[in-house]
Design an enzyme around this catalytic site. Structure first.
Site, PDB file in Angstrom:
ATOM      1  N   LYS A  22      -1.481  -0.442 -15.005  1.00 23.57           N
ATOM      2  CA  LYS A  22      -0.044  -0.140 -15.028  1.00 23.57           C
ATOM      3  C   LYS A  22       0.756  -1.115 -14.166  1.00 23.57           C
ATOM      4  CE  LYS A  22       1.716   3.208 -12.295  1.00 23.57           C
ATOM      5  NZ  LYS A  22       2.933   2.922 -11.524  1.00 23.57           N
ATOM      6  N   ASN A  23       0.372  -1.224 -12.888  1.00 24.42           N
ATOM      7  CA  ASN A  23       1.204  -2.019 -11.974  1.00 24.42           C
ATOM      8  C   ASN A  23       1.238  -3.483 -12.387  1.00 24.42           C
ATOM      9  OD1 ASN A  23       1.889   0.192 -10.440  1.00 24.42           O
ATOM     10  ND2 ASN A  23       0.201  -0.080  -8.996  1.00 24.42           N
ATOM     11  N   ARG A  94      10.410   1.750  -9.391  1.00 26.70           N
ATOM     12  CA  ARG A  94      10.685   0.661  -8.441  1.00 26.70           C
ATOM     13  C   ARG A  94      10.306  -0.708  -8.984  1.00 26.70           C
ATOM     14  NH1 ARG A  94      11.679   1.038  -3.307  1.00 26.70           N
ATOM     15  NH2 ARG A  94      10.633  -0.949  -3.118  1.00 26.70           N
ATOM     16  N   CYS A 118      11.732   6.594  -1.832  1.00 28.20           N
ATOM     17  CA  CYS A 118      10.986   7.467  -2.734  1.00 28.20           C
ATOM     18  C   CYS A 118      10.111   8.351  -1.880  1.00 28.20           C
ATOM     19  CB  CYS A 118      10.205   6.675  -3.759  1.00 28.20           C
ATOM     20  SG  CYS A 118       8.773   5.897  -3.114  1.00 28.20           S
ATOM     21  N   ARG A 123      10.637   2.127   1.642  1.00 29.13           N
ATOM     22  CA  ARG A 123      10.352   1.044   0.701  1.00 29.13           C
ATOM     23  C   ARG A 123      11.527   0.076   0.559  1.00 29.13           C
ATOM     24  NH1 ARG A 123       6.596   3.384  -4.065  1.00 29.13           N
ATOM     25  NH2 ARG A 123       5.820   1.288  -4.009  1.00 29.13           N
ATOM     26  N   VAL A 125      13.673  -3.597   0.428  1.00 29.21           N
ATOM     27  CA  VAL A 125      13.550  -4.777  -0.436  1.00 29.21           C
ATOM     28  C   VAL A 125      14.063  -6.032   0.272  1.00 29.21           C
ATOM     29  CG1 VAL A 125      13.516  -3.607  -2.674  1.00 29.21           C
ATOM     30  CG2 VAL A 125      15.708  -4.148  -1.603  1.00 29.21           C
ATOM     31  N   ASP A 126      14.189  -5.982   1.614  1.00 31.02           N
ATOM     32  CA  ASP A 126      14.733  -7.124   2.353  1.00 31.02           C
ATOM     33  C   ASP A 126      13.909  -8.401   2.144  1.00 31.02           C
ATOM     34  OD1 ASP A 126      12.770  -5.629   3.718  1.00 31.02           O
ATOM     35  OD2 ASP A 126      13.333  -6.468   5.650  1.00 31.02           O
ATOM     36  N   LEU A 127      12.591  -8.250   1.992  1.00 26.93           N
ATOM     37  CA  LEU A 127      11.765  -9.460   1.829  1.00 26.93           C
ATOM     38  C   LEU A 127      11.985 -10.106   0.458  1.00 26.93           C
ATOM     39  CD1 LEU A 127       8.364  -8.327   3.408  1.00 26.93           C
ATOM     40  CD2 LEU A 127      10.280  -9.504   4.487  1.00 26.93           C
ATOM     41  N   ASP A 308      -3.063   3.048  -2.718  1.00 28.80           N
ATOM     42  CA  ASP A 308      -2.998   3.868  -3.935  1.00 28.80           C
ATOM     43  C   ASP A 308      -4.266   4.695  -4.169  1.00 28.80           C
ATOM     44  OD1 ASP A 308      -0.450   3.182  -4.620  1.00 28.80           O
ATOM     45  OD2 ASP A 308      -1.002   1.732  -6.156  1.00 28.80           O
ATOM     46  N   ILE A 330       0.384   1.298   5.073  1.00 25.50           N
ATOM     47  CA  ILE A 330       1.349   0.639   4.175  1.00 25.50           C
ATOM     48  C   ILE A 330       2.645   1.442   4.051  1.00 25.50           C
ATOM     49  CG2 ILE A 330       1.719  -0.352   1.877  1.00 25.50           C
ATOM     50  CD1 ILE A 330      -0.596  -1.707   3.294  1.00 25.50           C
ATOM     51  N   ARG A 400       3.099   9.300 -15.531  1.00 28.48           N
ATOM     52  CA  ARG A 400       3.617   7.955 -15.206  1.00 28.48           C
ATOM     53  C   ARG A 400       2.470   6.958 -15.113  1.00 28.48           C
ATOM     54  NH1 ARG A 400       6.845   7.423  -9.995  1.00 28.48           N
ATOM     55  NH2 ARG A 400       6.563   5.331 -10.764  1.00 28.48           N
TER      56      ARG A 400
END
Ligand code: UD1
Length: 423
Positions: A22-23, A94, A118, A123, A125-127, A308, A330, A400
């Site tokens: 999936k990912n 995401r 979430c 989580r 997103v600055d990077l 995960d 993480i 999902r």
């Protein structure tokens, strides 16, 4: 909403085919926006997350066709008709944020909703933004959206991440394929998903070296072209189903499973007393002699123990002999399954990012629910080893990321069924 009902039913036996990842597939789909020629993906998993991203890509003007029982997906982004990725979709998934790099690189502009937090953490997103700014983009935040522009195109540069981010590495990698000159990504993610993305981009004509190491180099090209790419097996689905015989006993063969996708996880399972045999097309997993033993685990970026699979491993540790310490490094809020496992009779103490699990003789079925995908599946695994009936509600989380989970587990002898209701 549907529920899944599981009854502990003793040892499992048989085969489970592992679906496409999936990912990985989500990031490959986003990369289709880089080219005006079609990208054909095979071994596509049939999951609601895949459908959600298809809807987003269609909103950008990308045609998405599913063939061969939805196993093959043809993505044709001949023309980008809309550069804005809407909040309504990005908040649900995401991975949608990974249209940012491709749209910006190809169109010189992208407006992508911030995904928000979430269940498992903030989580940020600055990077992702830092990486694209390093490639010359101007980025402003407007009304919850990231508005990135690079009217004259992106320029290769050295991007150095302070810590490993899979998503940010992948946004940087896709954007760099069409940048002018050379980009070096330092402290890059080494995840199999990132390596497969680099492989697919290379098949599309990108010039990439070093994928799978912590330094990736990209020579920008003018244009990417059509390609056909097979999605790698889903290592998280694989690891999840490896826990099934570990917790319930018996032997299960995971067709398509590969040890190199999950080396650290396999070592931890073996330490716990689980036997793993690799064949040229599968992994055979068995636990024949007594229960599992307690093992400590700390999550880390690849090649470390995957975040995960932390919830699923915790389910196993709940019935293991002894006390184990599970550390989540993480995500800051990824023990939401612990209170539900406790309702099934588990002994777990959570302090910050550490959970101490003392194995108990047996778990007891209970009505449970979870707030994210991997937490939900850990409850199903626990149900396989519990006495009586476990009812897992909020099944949409499972849909999902797990294809036909009840069918796959029934096929190896589990007593599991989906019921329609208000769960
Ligand atoms: C993460 C996992 C990935 C998993 C995926 C889906 C890691 C390293 N990544 O990838 O294996 O498949 O979830 O569950 O295990 N962060 C920032 N700023 C950013 C980006 C990330 O602070 O701009 C932080 C995150 O909050 C997190 C850490 O960095 O604490 C790693 O996140 P990242 O790898 O980016 O997350 P995903 O790409 O979602």
């Amino acid at each position: 909403m549907d529920s899944i009902i599981v009854h502990g039913n003793g040892p499992l036996s048989g085969q489970i085919p592992v679906s496409g990842a999936k990912n990985t597939c989500l990031k490959l789909m986003a990369a289709a926006l880089l080219s005006d020629e079609p990208l054909t993906l095979t071994n596509v998993p049939r999951l609601s997350d895949i459908r959600t991203l298809s809807t987003l890509l269609q909103s950008h003007g990308c045609e998405v066709a599913l063939l061969q029982d939805e196993r093959v997906m043809v993505l044709s982004a001949r023309e980008i008709t809309n550069r804005k990725a809407d909040y309504e979709i990005v908040r649900k998934l995401r991975a949608s944020f990974n249209v940012l790099g491709p749209l910006l690189a190809r169109e010189g502009e992208a407006i992508v909703s911030l995904p928000g937090g979430c269940a498992i953490g903030a989580r940020k997103v600055d990077l992702h933004m830092m990486a694209l700014e390093t490639l010359g983009a101007d980025i402003v935040l407007e009304e919850g959206y990231v508005h990135a522009t690079a009217p004259k195109g992106l320029t290769g540069a050295v991007i150095e991440f302070p810590f490993v981010s899979v998503g940010a590495t992948e946004n940087a990698l896709t954007a760099a394929t069409l940048a002018r000159g050379t980009t070096v990504i330092k402290n890059a993610a080494r995840e199999p998903d990132t390596v497969d993305l680099a492989k697919c981009l290379t098949e599309m004509g990108a010039k990439i070296s070093g994928a799978g190491t912590s330094e990736i180099t990209v020579e920008g090209v003018e244009k990417l072209h059509a390609a056909t790419h097979r999605v790698i097996p889903d290592r998280i689905e694989l690891g999840t189903f490896m826990i099934a015989p570990a917790i319930a006993g018996g032997e299960v063969e995971l067709l398509g499973g590969r040890r190199d996708l999950l080396e650290t996880f396999c070592e931890k399972l073996e330490e716990a007393g689980v036997e793993i045999e690799e064949t040229n097309h599968s992994l055979k997993v068995s636990r024949k002699n007594g229960g599992a033993k307690a093992v400590d685990v700390s999550t880390a970026p690849f090649p470390g123990f995957p975040t995960d699979l932390q919830a699923q491993f915790m389910a196993l540790m709940c019935t293991a002999e002894g006390t184990s310490v599970l550390e989540e490094t993480i995500f800051e809020n990824r023990f939401m399954h612990a209170p539900e496992l406790i309702r099934m009779g588990a002994e777990i103490d959570v302090h910050g990012g550490t959970a101490t699990v003392t194995g108990v003789e047996g778990l007891k079925g209970a009505p449970v629910m979870a707030t994210d995908l991997r937490a939900s599946v850990s409850l199903i695994l626990a149900g396989l080893a519990a006495e009586g009936e476990t009812v897992v509600s909020r099944v949409y989380h499972l849909d999902r990321g797990y294809e036909r989970i009840e069918e796959k587990l029934s096929a190896v002898g589990a007593r599991i069924e989906r019921v329609q209701g208000d769960g």
